[in-house]
Write a protein that holds these residues in place. Structure first.
Motif, mmCIF file in Angstrom:
data_model
loop_
_atom_site.group_PDB
_atom_site.id
_atom_site.type_symbol
_atom_site.label_atom_id
_atom_site.label_comp_id
_atom_site.label_asym_id
_atom_site.label_seq_id
_atom_site.Cartn_x
_atom_site.Cartn_y
_atom_site.Cartn_z
ATOM 1 N N LEU A 1 0.800 -1.232 0.000
ATOM 2 C CA LEU A 1 0.000 0.000 0.000
ATOM 3 C C LEU A 1 0.827 1.273 0.000
ATOM 4 O O LEU A 1 0.263 2.367 0.034
ATOM 5 N N LYS A 2 2.145 1.160 -0.070
ATOM 6 C CA LYS A 2 2.976 2.365 0.053
ATOM 7 C C LYS A 2 2.707 3.394 -1.043
ATOM 8 O O LYS A 2 2.782 4.584 -0.805
ATOM 9 N N ASP A 3 2.366 2.968 -2.246
ATOM 10 C CA ASP A 3 2.093 3.907 -3.333
ATOM 11 C C ASP A 3 0.650 4.376 -3.350
ATOM 12 O O ASP A 3 0.286 5.237 -4.136
ATOM 13 N N ARG A 4 -0.175 3.820 -2.517
ATOM 14 C CA ARG A 4 -1.593 4.173 -2.487
ATOM 15 C C ARG A 4 -1.939 5.150 -1.373
ATOM 16 O O ARG A 4 -3.091 5.486 -1.192
ATOM 17 N N ALA A 5 -0.962 5.595 -0.624
ATOM 18 C CA ALA A 5 -1.215 6.539 0.462
ATOM 19 C C ALA A 5 -1.809 7.819 -0.103
ATOM 20 O O ALA A 5 -1.359 8.333 -1.116
ATOM 21 N N ALA A 6 -2.836 8.328 0.538
ATOM 22 C CA ALA A 6 -3.578 9.466 0.002
ATOM 23 C C ALA A 6 -3.217 10.770 0.718
ATOM 24 O O ALA A 6 -4.079 11.499 1.158
ATOM 25 N N TYR A 7 -1.942 11.053 0.823
ATOM 26 C CA TYR A 7 -1.518 12.304 1.431
ATOM 27 C C TYR A 7 -1.642 13.433 0.418
ATOM 28 O O TYR A 7 -1.604 13.202 -0.771
ATOM 29 N N PHE A 8 -1.787 14.652 0.919
ATOM 30 C CA PHE A 8 -1.752 15.780 -0.006
ATOM 31 C C PHE A 8 -0.918 16.905 0.574
ATOM 32 O O PHE A 8 -0.724 16.996 1.772
ATOM 33 N N TYR A 9 -0.406 17.715 -0.311
ATOM 34 C CA TYR A 9 0.381 18.883 0.069
ATOM 35 C C TYR A 9 -0.542 20.089 0.157
ATOM 36 O O TYR A 9 -1.534 20.177 -0.557
ATOM 37 N N THR A 10 -0.205 21.029 1.013
ATOM 38 C CA THR A 10 -0.899 22.310 1.060
ATOM 39 C C THR A 10 -0.063 23.306 0.263
ATOM 40 O O THR A 10 1.113 23.054 -0.008
ATOM 41 N N PRO A 11 -0.636 24.447 -0.108
ATOM 42 C CA PRO A 11 0.162 25.439 -0.837
ATOM 43 C C PRO A 11 1.428 25.872 -0.085
ATOM 44 O O PRO A 11 2.427 26.198 -0.719
ATOM 45 N N SER A 12 1.401 25.846 1.242
ATOM 46 C CA SER A 12 2.585 26.237 2.021
ATOM 47 C C SER A 12 3.743 25.276 1.849
ATOM 48 O O SER A 12 4.895 25.686 1.818
ATOM 49 N N ASP A 13 3.445 23.966 1.760
ATOM 50 C CA ASP A 13 4.561 23.021 1.678
ATOM 51 C C ASP A 13 4.724 22.390 0.299
ATOM 52 O O ASP A 13 5.408 21.397 0.163
ATOM 53 N N ILE A 14 4.137 22.986 -0.723
ATOM 54 C CA ILE A 14 4.296 22.462 -2.081
ATOM 55 C C ILE A 14 5.720 22.683 -2.579
ATOM 56 O O ILE A 14 6.190 21.959 -3.461
ATOM 57 N N ASP A 15 6.465 23.639 -1.993
ATOM 58 C CA ASP A 15 7.855 23.881 -2.390
ATOM 59 C C ASP A 15 8.722 22.657 -2.110
ATOM 60 O O ASP A 15 9.726 22.441 -2.781
ATOM 61 N N ASN A 16 8.325 21.865 -1.113
ATOM 62 C CA ASN A 16 9.094 20.682 -0.744
ATOM 63 C C ASN A 16 8.830 19.510 -1.685
ATOM 64 O O ASN A 16 9.485 18.483 -1.587
ATOM 65 N N ARG B 1 -0.965 15.294 -4.815
ATOM 66 C CA ARG B 1 -2.262 15.891 -4.496
ATOM 67 C C ARG B 1 -2.036 17.214 -3.787
ATOM 68 O O ARG B 1 -1.153 17.337 -2.954
ATOM 69 N N LEU B 2 -2.876 18.186 -4.138
ATOM 70 C CA LEU B 2 -2.849 19.505 -3.518
ATOM 71 C C LEU B 2 -4.178 19.701 -2.812
ATOM 72 O O LEU B 2 -5.234 19.458 -3.398
ATOM 73 N N GLY B 3 -4.138 20.128 -1.569
ATOM 74 C CA GLY B 3 -5.370 20.347 -0.826
ATOM 75 C C GLY B 3 -5.426 21.731 -0.223
ATOM 76 O O GLY B 3 -4.396 22.298 0.145
ATOM 77 N N GLY B 4 -6.621 22.280 -0.123
ATOM 78 C CA GLY B 4 -6.809 23.593 0.475
ATOM 79 C C GLY B 4 -8.194 24.121 0.170
ATOM 80 O O GLY B 4 -9.096 23.373 -0.197
ATOM 81 N N MET B 5 -8.356 25.429 0.309
ATOM 82 C CA MET B 5 -9.633 26.092 0.056
ATOM 83 C C MET B 5 -9.542 26.894 -1.232
ATOM 84 O O MET B 5 -8.528 27.527 -1.505
ATOM 85 N N GLU C 1 -5.573 16.434 -7.953
ATOM 86 C CA GLU C 1 -4.479 15.538 -8.299
ATOM 87 C C GLU C 1 -3.845 16.026 -9.596
ATOM 88 O O GLU C 1 -4.556 16.308 -10.557
ATOM 89 N N GLY C 2 -2.534 16.142 -9.605
ATOM 90 C CA GLY C 2 -1.838 16.625 -10.794
ATOM 91 C C GLY C 2 -0.367 16.803 -10.527
ATOM 92 O O GLY C 2 0.219 16.057 -9.750
ATOM 93 N N ARG C 3 0.216 17.852 -11.135
ATOM 94 C CA ARG C 3 1.645 18.102 -10.966
ATOM 95 C C ARG C 3 1.944 19.580 -11.147
ATOM 96 O O ARG C 3 1.162 20.297 -11.751
ATOM 97 N N MET C 4 3.079 20.004 -10.614
ATOM 98 C CA MET C 4 3.509 21.393 -10.747
ATOM 99 C C MET C 4 4.116 21.615 -12.128
ATOM 100 O O MET C 4 4.810 20.755 -12.654
ATOM 101 N N ASN C 5 3.832 22.795 -12.703
ATOM 102 C CA ASN C 5 4.404 23.166 -13.989
ATOM 103 C C ASN C 5 4.619 24.673 -13.994
ATOM 104 O O ASN C 5 3.665 25.433 -14.088
ATOM 105 N N ARG C 6 5.856 25.109 -13.834
ATOM 106 C CA ARG C 6 6.231 26.527 -13.859
ATOM 107 C C ARG C 6 5.415 27.375 -12.889
ATOM 108 O O ARG C 6 4.842 28.392 -13.259
ATOM 109 N N GLY C 7 5.342 26.947 -11.649
ATOM 110 C CA GLY C 7 4.665 27.734 -10.627
ATOM 111 C C GLY C 7 3.162 27.585 -10.580
ATOM 112 O O GLY C 7 2.505 28.184 -9.741
ATOM 113 N N THR C 8 2.579 26.803 -11.466
ATOM 114 C CA THR C 8 1.136 26.555 -11.484
ATOM 115 C C THR C 8 0.894 25.069 -11.313
ATOM 116 O O THR C 8 1.588 24.246 -11.914
#
Length: 139
Positions: free
Chosen positions: A31-46, A54-58, A105-112
């Motif tokens: 199940l290691k690849d199925r973990a459903a964690y998400f990043y917030t905008p504050s820690d997306i730099d990491n 996954r990105l989560g927030g309001m 769910e997605g990926r970062m591309n040039r700051g977006t």
């Protein structure tokens, strides 16, 4: 040679404990690849660039715009500390709106953050609009 009952129980307990630990480790590995964690905008730099995440927030109020193609939307996700622009091409869920929670769910591309999937979030008091209208008419 006969094994004493006391030693026999000890061997059985050791075997059961070994089997249990093996099962837990096997489940964790599977199940290691199925973990459903998400990043917030504050820690997306990491997060690693171009890696699926996954990105989560309001969804910020007033940030939702629709492109002329009618399918692409742009909005900003916030966690109270930082904001991150998001682009999504597709049909959004019914509960997706400004001021509500979202997981993309997605990926970062040039700051977006380029989302492939949008999941809306709601609290434990959620009631579908049909039921909300039904309960209001019952009063």
């Amino acid at each position: 040679m006969m094994v004493r009952p006391k030693h026999q129980r000890l061997v059985l307990v050791a075997l059961a404990l070994t089997a249990l630990i093996g099962a837990v480790l096997l489940a964790m590995w599977g199940l290691k690849d199925r973990a459903a964690y998400f990043y917030t905008p504050s820690d997306i730099d990491n997060a690693a660039p171009n890696r699926a995440m996954r990105l989560g927030g309001m969804v910020d109020k007033g940030s939702l715009t629709h492109d002329p193609d009618g399918v692409t939307i742009r909005f900003t996700v916030s966690d109270g500390k930082a904001r991150l622009p998001v682009t999504y091409r597709g049909i959004v869920p019914d509960l997706f709106r400004e001021g509500s929670g979202v997981v993309a769910e997605g990926r970062m591309n040039r700051g977006t953050f380029v989302a492939d999937i949008i999941l809306d979030k709601h609290d434990e008091r959620y009631m579908p609009p049909q039921m909300d209208n039904f309960t209001a008419s019952q009063k």
